[in-house]
Scaffold this motif. Structure first.
Motif, PDB file in Angstrom:
ATOM      1  N   TYR B  35       1.121  -0.437   7.009  1.00 27.69           N
ATOM      2  CA  TYR B  35       2.213   0.441   7.573  1.00 27.69           C
ATOM      3  C   TYR B  35       1.707   1.588   8.333  1.00 27.69           C
ATOM      4  O   TYR B  35       0.627   1.982   8.173  1.00 27.69           O
ATOM      5  CB  TYR B  35       3.017   1.159   6.521  1.00 27.69           C
ATOM      6  CG  TYR B  35       3.825   0.195   5.487  1.00 27.69           C
ATOM      7  CD1 TYR B  35       3.336  -0.331   4.500  1.00 27.69           C
ATOM      8  CD2 TYR B  35       5.372  -0.117   5.863  1.00 27.69           C
ATOM      9  CE1 TYR B  35       4.082  -1.266   3.749  1.00 27.69           C
ATOM     10  CE2 TYR B  35       6.061  -0.871   5.247  1.00 27.69           C
ATOM     11  CZ  TYR B  35       5.453  -1.479   3.999  1.00 27.69           C
ATOM     12  OH  TYR B  35       6.272  -2.332   3.246  1.00 27.69           O
ATOM     13  N   GLN B  37       2.806   5.615   9.633  1.00 31.67           N
ATOM     14  CA  GLN B  37       3.678   6.663   9.175  1.00 31.67           C
ATOM     15  C   GLN B  37       3.458   7.763  10.370  1.00 31.67           C
ATOM     16  O   GLN B  37       2.420   8.253  10.683  1.00 31.67           O
ATOM     17  CB  GLN B  37       3.322   7.403   7.862  1.00 31.67           C
ATOM     18  CG  GLN B  37       4.041   8.309   7.311  1.00 31.67           C
ATOM     19  CD  GLN B  37       3.875   8.817   6.192  1.00 31.67           C
ATOM     20  OE1 GLN B  37       2.691   8.717   5.316  1.00 31.67           O
ATOM     21  NE2 GLN B  37       4.741   9.403   5.484  1.00 31.67           N
ATOM     22  N   GLY B  40       8.401  12.561  10.286  1.00 30.55           N
ATOM     23  CA  GLY B  40       9.820  12.359  10.125  1.00 30.55           C
ATOM     24  C   GLY B  40      10.526  11.064  10.656  1.00 30.55           C
ATOM     25  O   GLY B  40      11.636  10.588  11.040  1.00 30.55           O
ATOM     26  N   GLN B  41       9.549  10.063  10.430  1.00 29.48           N
ATOM     27  CA  GLN B  41      10.002   8.613  10.887  1.00 29.48           C
ATOM     28  C   GLN B  41       9.881   7.577   9.466  1.00 29.48           C
ATOM     29  O   GLN B  41      10.101   6.431   9.845  1.00 29.48           O
ATOM     30  CB  GLN B  41       9.297   7.863  12.004  1.00 29.48           C
ATOM     31  CG  GLN B  41       9.676   8.770  13.205  1.00 29.48           C
ATOM     32  CD  GLN B  41       9.160   8.137  14.486  1.00 29.48           C
ATOM     33  OE1 GLN B  41       9.182   6.843  14.409  1.00 29.48           O
ATOM     34  NE2 GLN B  41       8.607   8.622  15.306  1.00 29.48           N
ATOM     35  N   GLY B  42       9.375   7.896   8.744  1.00 28.52           N
ATOM     36  CA  GLY B  42       9.093   7.097   7.304  1.00 28.52           C
ATOM     37  C   GLY B  42       8.043   6.167   7.625  1.00 28.52           C
ATOM     38  O   GLY B  42       7.281   6.397   8.463  1.00 28.52           O
ATOM     39  N   LEU B  43       8.238   5.168   7.125  1.00 26.97           N
ATOM     40  CA  LEU B  43       7.118   3.971   7.121  1.00 26.97           C
ATOM     41  C   LEU B  43       7.731   2.928   7.982  1.00 26.97           C
ATOM     42  O   LEU B  43       8.615   2.323   7.747  1.00 26.97           O
ATOM     43  CB  LEU B  43       6.538   3.382   5.596  1.00 26.97           C
ATOM     44  CG  LEU B  43       5.695   4.351   5.013  1.00 26.97           C
ATOM     45  CD1 LEU B  43       6.000   5.526   4.555  1.00 26.97           C
ATOM     46  CD2 LEU B  43       5.085   3.656   3.660  1.00 26.97           C
ATOM     47  N   LEU B  45       6.522  -1.131   9.136  1.00 32.51           N
ATOM     48  CA  LEU B  45       5.786  -2.159   9.062  1.00 32.51           C
ATOM     49  C   LEU B  45       4.942  -2.726  10.003  1.00 32.51           C
ATOM     50  O   LEU B  45       5.503  -3.183  11.318  1.00 32.51           O
ATOM     51  CB  LEU B  45       6.542  -3.354   8.474  1.00 32.51           C
ATOM     52  CG  LEU B  45       5.458  -4.443   7.600  1.00 32.51           C
ATOM     53  CD1 LEU B  45       4.695  -4.091   6.746  1.00 32.51           C
ATOM     54  CD2 LEU B  45       6.437  -5.780   7.207  1.00 32.51           C
ATOM     55  N   ASP B  59       7.495  -5.101  12.289  1.00 31.96           N
ATOM     56  CA  ASP B  59       8.198  -4.741  13.209  1.00 31.96           C
ATOM     57  C   ASP B  59       7.667  -3.823  14.462  1.00 31.96           C
ATOM     58  O   ASP B  59       8.034  -3.640  15.494  1.00 31.96           O
ATOM     59  CB  ASP B  59       9.138  -3.518  12.563  1.00 31.96           C
ATOM     60  CG  ASP B  59       9.926  -4.074  11.172  1.00 31.96           C
ATOM     61  OD1 ASP B  59      10.038  -3.394  10.128  1.00 31.96           O
ATOM     62  OD2 ASP B  59      10.417  -5.311  11.527  1.00 31.96           O
ATOM     63  N   PHE B  88      -0.895   7.989  11.020  1.00 34.01           N
ATOM     64  CA  PHE B  88      -1.508   7.881   9.647  1.00 34.01           C
ATOM     65  C   PHE B  88      -1.084   6.275   9.010  1.00 34.01           C
ATOM     66  O   PHE B  88      -0.115   6.033   9.117  1.00 34.01           O
ATOM     67  CB  PHE B  88      -0.644   8.894   8.594  1.00 34.01           C
ATOM     68  CG  PHE B  88      -1.437   9.199   7.046  1.00 34.01           C
ATOM     69  CD1 PHE B  88      -0.597   8.723   6.126  1.00 34.01           C
ATOM     70  CD2 PHE B  88      -2.684   9.370   7.009  1.00 34.01           C
ATOM     71  CE1 PHE B  88      -1.107   8.949   4.666  1.00 34.01           C
ATOM     72  CE2 PHE B  88      -3.211   9.398   5.872  1.00 34.01           C
ATOM     73  CZ  PHE B  88      -2.499   9.115   4.561  1.00 34.01           C
ATOM     74  N   LEU B  90      -1.283   3.212   6.223  1.00 35.43           N
ATOM     75  CA  LEU B  90      -1.113   3.041   5.074  1.00 35.43           C
ATOM     76  C   LEU B  90      -1.148   1.588   4.577  1.00 35.43           C
ATOM     77  O   LEU B  90      -0.354   0.943   5.432  1.00 35.43           O
ATOM     78  CB  LEU B  90      -0.027   3.498   4.191  1.00 35.43           C
ATOM     79  CG  LEU B  90       0.131   5.231   4.138  1.00 35.43           C
ATOM     80  CD1 LEU B  90       1.651   5.693   3.812  1.00 35.43           C
ATOM     81  CD2 LEU B  90      -0.689   5.707   2.970  1.00 35.43           C
ATOM     82  N   GLY B 109      -4.459   6.013   2.334  1.00 36.64           N
ATOM     83  CA  GLY B 109      -4.224   6.171   3.906  1.00 36.64           C
ATOM     84  C   GLY B 109      -5.449   6.619   4.790  1.00 36.64           C
ATOM     85  O   GLY B 109      -6.542   6.925   4.347  1.00 36.64           O
TER      86      GLY B 109
END
Lengths: 114, 115
Positions: B35, B37, B40-43, B45, B59, B88, B90, B109
């Motif tokens: 993932y 990160q 402000g955008q979440g995770l 894939l 994605d 970042f 993960l 991470g």
């Protein structure tokens, strides 16, 4: 398409106060729902999950969440916040069978005041 | 204790360079994920792999590549084609079936900064 909304970007509470973090989802079938917590510079840790059954789910660190199908919500709660709870919290929704289709919210940053 | 190890923790790269992020797990999980990160955008894939020698685009796979030669390892290469690689990253894993298949265990991470 499925989606997750965490309306609060940042929440500040005093230590010992109660906490509720909001999560609203959009999903076409029965959802699998999760809350994860992320400390600064770290990975995510699972707090709790809902698959089926009792709509009030207990997790680690004293957290709980309630699934409300009629409101498409899965809010996270804690009766008394500790300073160590300061972190970012992520809600996620998806189907069973694979994490490939999990959708994460954008997160809520929690600050705890002494 | 079982877990996921990501290395390096911090990485700096010059524009035009490829870099590889390591991810190793000893949980005996079949499935592994990468993932990205951003604040402000979440995770989001990037890639995932359900079994050894097989992987699928997520994605946002453009500018990234992976391999899965061993069950324990799932390295991610950030290529020079990735237009905005500072982020970042993960790594995560899960069992491949039953009700736990969508429960992720994450590494700590890797933070990549392009200079």
């Amino acid at each position: 398409a499925q989606s997750v909304t965490q309306p609060d970007i940042h929440i500040t509470v005093s230590e010992g106060a109660s906490l509720e973090l909001r999560c609203n989802y959009s999903y076409g079938a029965t959802p699998y729902l999760f809350w994860y917590v992320q400390s600064p510079g770290q990975g995510l840790q699972l707090l709790l999950k809902y698959f089926s059954g009792d709509t009030l789910v207990q997790g680690i660190k004293g957290f709980e969440a309630e699934f409300k199908r009629s409101q498409s919500s899965f809010n996270l709660r804690k009766p008394s916040v500790h300073w160590s709870d300061a972190a970012e919290y992520f809600c996620a929704v998806g189907p069973s069978g694979s994490a490939r289709q999990l959708t994460f919210g954008s997160g809520t940053q929690l600050t705890v005041l002494p | 204790d079982g877990g996921i190890t990501q290395s390096p923790k911090y990485l700096f790269r010059k524009e035009g360079q490829n870099v590889t992020l390591s991810c190793e797990q000893n949980l005996n999980h079949d499935a592994m994920y990468w993932y990205r990160q951003d604040p402000g955008q979440g995770l989001r894939l990037i890639y995932y792999s359900q079994i050894v020698n097989d992987f699928q685009k997520g994605d946002i796979a453009e500018g990234y590549s992976v391999s899965r030669e061993k069950k324990e390892s799932f390295p991610l290469t950030v290529t020079s084609a990735q237009k905005n690689p500072t982020a970042f990253y993960l790594c995560a894993s899960s069992i491949s079936k039953n009700s736990g298949a969508n429960v992720l265990t994450f590494g700590a991470g890797s933070r990549l900064t392009v200079l």
